[in-house]
Design a protein around this motif. Structure first.
Motif, PDB file in Angstrom:
ATOM      1  N   LEU A  53       1.421  -1.497  -0.239  1.00 33.15           N
ATOM      2  CA  LEU A  53       0.249   0.184   0.459  1.00 33.15           C
ATOM      3  C   LEU A  53       0.882   0.961  -0.230  1.00 33.15           C
ATOM      4  O   LEU A  53       1.494   1.277   1.129  1.00 33.15           O
ATOM      5  N   LEU A  54       0.640   2.430  -0.579  1.00 35.98           N
ATOM      6  CA  LEU A  54       1.334   2.835  -1.199  1.00 35.98           C
ATOM      7  C   LEU A  54       0.486   4.396  -1.819  1.00 35.98           C
ATOM      8  O   LEU A  54      -0.141   4.174  -2.352  1.00 35.98           O
ATOM      9  N   SER A  55       1.164   5.637  -1.394  1.00 34.89           N
ATOM     10  CA  SER A  55       0.440   6.802  -1.955  1.00 34.89           C
ATOM     11  C   SER A  55       1.193   7.739  -3.192  1.00 34.89           C
ATOM     12  O   SER A  55       2.394   7.968  -3.218  1.00 34.89           O
ATOM     13  N   VAL A  56       0.538   7.131  -4.652  1.00 33.08           N
ATOM     14  CA  VAL A  56       1.047   8.091  -5.620  1.00 33.08           C
ATOM     15  C   VAL A  56       0.140   8.642  -6.196  1.00 33.08           C
ATOM     16  O   VAL A  56      -1.008   8.546  -6.465  1.00 33.08           O
ATOM     17  N   ARG A  57       1.214   9.206  -7.637  1.00 29.83           N
ATOM     18  CA  ARG A  57      -0.292  10.533  -7.592  1.00 29.83           C
ATOM     19  C   ARG A  57       0.396  10.630  -9.694  1.00 29.83           C
ATOM     20  O   ARG A  57       1.619   9.523 -10.389  1.00 29.83           O
ATOM     21  N   TYR A  58      -0.407   9.741 -10.056  1.00 24.95           N
ATOM     22  CA  TYR A  58      -1.031   9.781 -11.671  1.00 24.95           C
ATOM     23  C   TYR A  58      -1.345  11.049 -12.391  1.00 24.95           C
ATOM     24  O   TYR A  58      -2.332  11.794 -11.605  1.00 24.95           O
ATOM     25  N   SER A  59      -1.217  11.256 -13.560  1.00 22.66           N
ATOM     26  CA  SER A  59      -2.189  12.123 -14.886  1.00 22.66           C
ATOM     27  C   SER A  59      -3.589  11.593 -14.673  1.00 22.66           C
ATOM     28  O   SER A  59      -3.506  10.594 -14.360  1.00 22.66           O
ATOM     29  N   PRO A  60      -4.147  12.514 -15.073  1.00 22.16           N
ATOM     30  CA  PRO A  60      -5.122  12.532 -14.572  1.00 22.16           C
ATOM     31  C   PRO A  60      -5.867  11.654 -16.181  1.00 22.16           C
ATOM     32  O   PRO A  60      -6.741  10.809 -15.867  1.00 22.16           O
ATOM     33  N   GLU A  61      -5.141  11.802 -16.806  1.00 20.28           N
ATOM     34  CA  GLU A  61      -5.435  10.865 -18.372  1.00 20.28           C
ATOM     35  C   GLU A  61      -5.356   9.517 -18.472  1.00 20.28           C
ATOM     36  O   GLU A  61      -6.151   8.995 -18.595  1.00 20.28           O
ATOM     37  N   VAL A  62      -4.758   9.535 -17.952  1.00 23.76           N
ATOM     38  CA  VAL A  62      -4.136   7.905 -17.142  1.00 23.76           C
ATOM     39  C   VAL A  62      -4.786   7.003 -16.510  1.00 23.76           C
ATOM     40  O   VAL A  62      -5.586   6.148 -16.535  1.00 23.76           O
ATOM     41  N   VAL A  63      -5.349   7.819 -15.711  1.00 27.05           N
ATOM     42  CA  VAL A  63      -6.741   7.180 -14.176  1.00 27.05           C
ATOM     43  C   VAL A  63      -7.358   7.375 -15.003  1.00 27.05           C
ATOM     44  O   VAL A  63      -8.488   5.779 -14.942  1.00 27.05           O
ATOM     45  N   ASP A  64      -7.888   8.631 -15.320  1.00 25.83           N
ATOM     46  CA  ASP A  64      -9.491   8.497 -16.517  1.00 25.83           C
ATOM     47  C   ASP A  64      -9.675   7.293 -17.285  1.00 25.83           C
ATOM     48  O   ASP A  64     -10.857   6.976 -17.291  1.00 25.83           O
ATOM     49  N   TYR A  65      -8.832   7.237 -18.257  1.00 26.52           N
ATOM     50  CA  TYR A  65      -8.630   5.771 -18.843  1.00 26.52           C
ATOM     51  C   TYR A  65      -8.701   4.224 -18.198  1.00 26.52           C
ATOM     52  O   TYR A  65      -9.864   3.657 -18.802  1.00 26.52           O
ATOM     53  N   PHE A  66      -7.960   3.869 -16.897  1.00 31.49           N
ATOM     54  CA  PHE A  66      -8.329   3.302 -16.185  1.00 31.49           C
ATOM     55  C   PHE A  66      -9.478   2.868 -15.996  1.00 31.49           C
ATOM     56  O   PHE A  66      -9.981   2.017 -15.757  1.00 31.49           O
ATOM     57  N   ARG A  67     -10.180   4.043 -15.488  1.00 35.02           N
ATOM     58  CA  ARG A  67     -11.405   3.824 -14.824  1.00 35.02           C
ATOM     59  C   ARG A  67     -12.890   3.650 -15.647  1.00 35.02           C
ATOM     60  O   ARG A  67     -13.677   3.099 -15.288  1.00 35.02           O
ATOM     61  N   GLN A  68     -12.168   3.901 -16.882  1.00 35.80           N
ATOM     62  CA  GLN A  68     -13.139   3.820 -17.808  1.00 35.80           C
ATOM     63  C   GLN A  68     -13.278   2.215 -18.402  1.00 35.80           C
ATOM     64  O   GLN A  68     -14.479   2.122 -19.045  1.00 35.80           O
ATOM     65  N   THR A  69     -12.176   1.791 -17.624  1.00 38.91           N
ATOM     66  CA  THR A  69     -12.549   0.380 -17.697  1.00 38.91           C
ATOM     67  C   THR A  69     -13.240  -0.700 -17.249  1.00 38.91           C
ATOM     68  O   THR A  69     -13.108  -1.632 -17.686  1.00 38.91           O
ATOM     69  N   GLY A  70     -13.874   0.174 -16.035  1.00 34.80           N
ATOM     70  CA  GLY A  70     -15.156  -0.930 -15.866  1.00 34.80           C
ATOM     71  C   GLY A  70     -14.452  -0.581 -14.092  1.00 34.80           C
ATOM     72  O   GLY A  70     -13.137  -1.286 -13.994  1.00 34.80           O
ATOM     73  N   GLU A  71     -14.481  -1.942 -13.318  1.00 33.78           N
ATOM     74  CA  GLU A  71     -14.179  -2.102 -11.853  1.00 33.78           C
ATOM     75  C   GLU A  71     -13.125  -3.038 -12.786  1.00 33.78           C
ATOM     76  O   GLU A  71     -13.463  -3.525 -13.797  1.00 33.78           O
ATOM     77  N   GLY A  72     -12.598  -2.905 -11.416  1.00 37.79           N
ATOM     78  CA  GLY A  72     -10.948  -2.939 -11.272  1.00 37.79           C
ATOM     79  C   GLY A  72     -10.299  -2.818 -12.167  1.00 37.79           C
ATOM     80  O   GLY A  72      -8.879  -4.037 -12.674  1.00 37.79           O
ATOM     81  N   TRP A  73     -10.083  -1.797 -12.393  1.00 36.49           N
ATOM     82  CA  TRP A  73      -9.036  -1.570 -13.108  1.00 36.49           C
ATOM     83  C   TRP A  73      -7.759  -0.467 -12.796  1.00 36.49           C
ATOM     84  O   TRP A  73      -6.565  -0.863 -13.224  1.00 36.49           O
ATOM     85  N   GLN A  74      -8.280  -0.938 -10.618  1.00 39.15           N
ATOM     86  CA  GLN A  74      -6.712  -0.758 -10.328  1.00 39.15           C
ATOM     87  C   GLN A  74      -6.321  -2.260 -10.478  1.00 39.15           C
ATOM     88  O   GLN A  74      -4.367  -2.176 -10.530  1.00 39.15           O
ATOM     89  N   SER A  75      -5.949  -3.388 -10.598  1.00 44.88           N
ATOM     90  CA  SER A  75      -5.871  -4.476 -10.763  1.00 44.88           C
ATOM     91  C   SER A  75      -5.140  -4.948 -12.571  1.00 44.88           C
ATOM     92  O   SER A  75      -4.402  -4.743 -13.078  1.00 44.88           O
ATOM     93  N   ARG A  76      -5.709  -4.085 -13.362  1.00 47.67           N
ATOM     94  CA  ARG A  76      -5.612  -3.599 -15.033  1.00 47.67           C
ATOM     95  C   ARG A  76      -4.356  -3.150 -14.704  1.00 47.67           C
ATOM     96  O   ARG A  76      -3.102  -3.129 -15.412  1.00 47.67           O
ATOM     97  N   MET A  77      -4.129  -1.846 -14.117  1.00 49.57           N
ATOM     98  CA  MET A  77      -3.560  -0.624 -14.025  1.00 49.57           C
ATOM     99  C   MET A  77      -1.998  -2.412 -13.290  1.00 49.57           C
ATOM    100  O   MET A  77      -0.986  -0.994 -14.223  1.00 49.57           O
ATOM    101  N   ASP A  78      -2.402  -1.930 -12.491  1.00 47.96           N
ATOM    102  CA  ASP A  78      -0.913  -3.275 -12.265  1.00 47.96           C
ATOM    103  C   ASP A  78      -0.471  -4.101 -12.766  1.00 47.96           C
ATOM    104  O   ASP A  78       0.617  -4.678 -12.842  1.00 47.96           O
TER     105      ASP A  78
END
Length: 89
Positions: A53-78
């Motif tokens: 567990l850590l705190s990290v900052r990503y650009s809004p475009e990257v976060v928006d892209y992965f969030r739009q892929t639906g539930e489990g977006w953080q696992s896909r980003m990983d």
């Protein structure tokens, strides 16, 4: 002389009026092992490699892209980051 007794409704319940103990009742029942309750949903085996567990900052475009892929977006980003690391090693 008679004492006045308070008008308190009785707590006695006819056992024939008790609800049926069916499968649904036991599904919701608390489980115990000895005196200790067994917590539901904790039966998964622990992963060989735990995540950090850590705190990290990503650009809004990257976060928006992965969030739009639906539930489990953080696992896909990983998974994308792990694949990147695998290719660089």
């Amino acid at each position: 002389m008679r004492e006045n007794k308070p008008n308190i409704p009785g707590t006695w319940m006819d056992p024939d009026d008790a609800p049926e103990l069916d499968a649904q009742f036991f599904k919701k029942a608390d489980l115990y092992q000895g005196d200790r309750p067994i917590r539901r949903g904790r039966g998964r085996p622990k992963l060989a490699s735990r995540k950090v567990l850590l705190s990290v900052r990503y650009s809004p475009e990257v976060v928006d892209y992965f969030r739009q892929t639906g539930e489990g977006w953080q696992s896909r980003m990983d998974a994308v980051l792990r694949e990147y690391v695998r290719r660089k090693v």
